[in-house]
Design an enzyme around this catalytic site. Structure first.
Site, PDB file in Angstrom:
ATOM      1  CE1 TYR A   1      -4.041   2.076   0.689  1.00 36.88           C
ATOM      2  CE2 TYR A   1      -2.644   3.180   2.300  1.00 36.88           C
ATOM      3  CZ  TYR A   1      -3.806   3.133   1.549  1.00 36.88           C
ATOM      4  OH  TYR A   1      -4.735   4.150   1.661  1.00 36.88           O
TER       5      TYR A   1
ATOM      6  CE  LYS B   1      -3.678   4.874  -1.631  1.00 31.93           C
ATOM      7  NZ  LYS B   1      -4.755   5.366  -2.503  1.00 31.93           N
TER       8      LYS B   1
HETATM    9  P1  NAP Z   1     -13.444   2.399   0.706  1.00 32.53           P
HETATM   10  O1  NAP Z   1     -14.789   2.805   1.194  1.00 32.53           O
HETATM   11  O2  NAP Z   1     -13.052   0.970   0.778  1.00 32.53           O
HETATM   12  O3  NAP Z   1     -13.307   2.956  -0.781  1.00 32.53           O
HETATM   13  C1  NAP Z   1     -12.538   2.375  -1.777  1.00 32.53           C
HETATM   14  C2  NAP Z   1     -13.358   2.393  -3.044  1.00 32.53           C
HETATM   15  O4  NAP Z   1     -12.572   1.915  -4.147  1.00 32.53           O
HETATM   16  C3  NAP Z   1     -14.582   1.473  -2.949  1.00 32.53           C
HETATM   17  O5  NAP Z   1     -15.706   2.171  -3.439  1.00 32.53           O
HETATM   18  C4  NAP Z   1     -14.221   0.316  -3.853  1.00 32.53           C
HETATM   19  O6  NAP Z   1     -15.334  -0.279  -4.423  1.00 32.53           O
HETATM   20  C5  NAP Z   1     -13.378   1.011  -4.903  1.00 32.53           C
HETATM   21  N1  NAP Z   1     -12.535   0.075  -5.641  1.00 32.53           N
HETATM   22  C6  NAP Z   1     -11.752  -0.906  -5.127  1.00 32.53           C
HETATM   23  N2  NAP Z   1     -11.140  -1.576  -6.119  1.00 32.53           N
HETATM   24  C7  NAP Z   1     -11.551  -1.006  -7.285  1.00 32.53           C
HETATM   25  C8  NAP Z   1     -11.270  -1.256  -8.655  1.00 32.53           C
HETATM   26  N3  NAP Z   1     -10.435  -2.234  -9.030  1.00 32.53           N
HETATM   27  N4  NAP Z   1     -11.860  -0.479  -9.589  1.00 32.53           N
HETATM   28  C9  NAP Z   1     -12.719   0.508  -9.215  1.00 32.53           C
HETATM   29  N5  NAP Z   1     -13.021   0.796  -7.922  1.00 32.53           N
HETATM   30  C10 NAP Z   1     -12.446   0.035  -6.987  1.00 32.53           C
HETATM   31  O7  NAP Z   1     -12.310   3.173   1.496  1.00 32.53           O
HETATM   32  P2  NAP Z   1     -11.973   4.744   1.572  1.00 32.53           P
HETATM   33  O8  NAP Z   1     -11.343   4.941   2.896  1.00 32.53           O
HETATM   34  O9  NAP Z   1     -13.122   5.560   1.184  1.00 32.53           O
HETATM   35  O10 NAP Z   1     -10.792   4.866   0.482  1.00 32.53           O
HETATM   36  C11 NAP Z   1     -10.813   5.806  -0.579  1.00 32.53           C
HETATM   37  C12 NAP Z   1      -9.384   6.187  -0.936  1.00 32.53           C
HETATM   38  O11 NAP Z   1      -8.797   6.860   0.180  1.00 32.53           O
HETATM   39  C13 NAP Z   1      -8.471   5.003  -1.237  1.00 32.53           C
HETATM   40  O12 NAP Z   1      -7.615   5.319  -2.316  1.00 32.53           O
HETATM   41  C14 NAP Z   1      -7.672   4.856   0.029  1.00 32.53           C
HETATM   42  O13 NAP Z   1      -6.427   4.255  -0.204  1.00 32.53           O
HETATM   43  C15 NAP Z   1      -7.541   6.307   0.448  1.00 32.53           C
HETATM   44  N6  NAP Z   1      -7.199   6.492   1.852  1.00 32.53           N
HETATM   45  C16 NAP Z   1      -8.064   6.119   2.842  1.00 32.53           C
HETATM   46  C17 NAP Z   1      -7.690   6.318   4.181  1.00 32.53           C
HETATM   47  C18 NAP Z   1      -8.584   5.937   5.324  1.00 32.53           C
HETATM   48  O14 NAP Z   1      -8.143   6.047   6.474  1.00 32.53           O
HETATM   49  N7  NAP Z   1      -9.811   5.524   5.110  1.00 32.53           N
HETATM   50  C19 NAP Z   1      -6.448   6.881   4.474  1.00 32.53           C
HETATM   51  C20 NAP Z   1      -5.609   7.240   3.444  1.00 32.53           C
HETATM   52  C21 NAP Z   1      -5.995   7.057   2.134  1.00 32.53           C
HETATM   53  P3  NAP Z   1     -16.027  -1.544  -3.677  1.00 32.53           P
HETATM   54  O15 NAP Z   1     -16.329  -1.090  -2.281  1.00 32.53           O
HETATM   55  O16 NAP Z   1     -17.236  -1.783  -4.485  1.00 32.53           O
HETATM   56  O17 NAP Z   1     -15.029  -2.652  -3.744  1.00 32.53           O
END
Ligand code: NAP
Length: 246
Positions: free
Chosen positions: A154, A158
């Site tokens: 990861y 990133k």
């Molecule tokens: P999340 O709810 O799990 O969102 C991730 C989204 O990406 C989901 O809607 C998922 O769809 C979609 N996805 C996964 N694989 C995919 C693919 N191959 N093609 C198209 N869509 C795909 O988690 P989130 O926290 O909102 O994450 C959003 C972004 O923020 C990510 O890039 C994550 O790395 C980043 N981020 C999050 C955090 C945190 O603490 N939450 C911190 C730093 C960065 P499905 O659910 O349908 O699989």
């Protein structure tokens, strides 16, 4: 703030991506909602976005697949005309210590988190360059800046996104397209929902603002970067992390 603009958001049916899509719609942008899993969730976001009086459509797309993402980007360009804003938000985790991490888990995370950004940026670029004030916003992570135990795949993906952001910023600047990254810290979402309580407690104690962030707080930064208010900012990484990484 975004009236008349069109925004494409990946991973927009849940979490941070959903909030970004709805904040963009609230600020007047038409939205293309890209999802992979549950069409019902995506349609729910579409309906909420339409409630703000904008056009919204849903598209199923695996961003890791070069050919599928190409055909979806072509459909979006045909449905909406010029695309002004691309938010590369889709991401996954497959955590584990490097010594135990499988090749499949390393590759899967790189394919979605890093190659997915390349695929979508490449395939959407012609349309965004026509905008005259295009905006690409990549959702990175503080893990890509400082590393994190258990996240070799990861954090590498990133960090790669941050490098890709800076190169895109340099290559697209001549077409008046800016490209920036947001590096969230510890945000409440599905991705962090199943963490052990001890990890959550540790984070809440060590983050200077003493709490996890919300998807809305990340979406606010995305709207700023998508707007004219950020017109002289490109190649930047904005941390939304409560002071976690400084
Ligand atoms: P999340 O709810 O799990 O969102 C991730 C989204 O990406 C989901 O809607 C998922 O769809 C979609 N996805 C996964 N694989 C995919 C693919 N191959 N093609 C198209 N869509 C795909 O988690 P989130 O926290 O909102 O994450 C959003 C972004 O923020 C990510 O890039 C994550 O790395 C980043 N981020 C999050 C955090 C945190 O603490 N939450 C911190 C730093 C960065 P499905 O659910 O349908 O699989």
């Amino acid at each position: 703030m975004l009236k008349g603009k069109t925004a494409v958001i990946t991973g927009a049916s849940t979490g941070i991506g959903k909030e970004i899509a709805l904040k963009m719609a609230e600020n007047g942008a038409n939205v293309a909602i890209i999802y992979i899993g549950d069409e019902g969730l995506a349609i729910d976001v579409k309906k909420q976005a339409e409630g703000f009086g904008v056009k919204a459509e849903v598209y199923e797309c695996n961003v890791a697949n070069f050919d599928i993402s190409k055909s979806v980007c072509e459909r979006i360009a045909s449905d909406f005309g010029t695309v002004d804003i691309l938010v590369n938000n889709a991401g996954i985790i497959r955590d584990g210590l490097l010594l135990r991490m499988s090749e499949a888990d390393f590759d899967a995370v790189i394919d979605v988190n890093l190659k997915g950004v390349f695929n979508m940026t490449k395939h959407m670029s012609r349309s965004i360059m026509r905008s005259g004030s295009g905006r690409i916003i990549n959702i990175a992570s503080v893990s890509g800046i400082m590393g994190n135990v258990g996240q070799a795949n990861y954090s590498a993906s990133k960090a790669g996104v941050i490098g890709l952001t800076k190169t895109t910023a340099k290559e697209f600047a001549g077409k008046k397209v800016t490209c920036n990254a947001i590096a969230p810290g510890f945000i409440v979402s599905d991705m962090t929902a199943n963490l052990p309580q001890a990890v959550v407690d540790h984070a809440n104690n060590t983050i200077p603002l003493k709490r996890m962030g919300t998807a809305t707080e990340v979406a606010n930064a995305a709207v700023f970067l998508a707007s004219d208010m950020s017109s002289y900012i490109t190649g930047e990484v904005i941390k939304v992390d409560g002071g976690m990484c400084m």
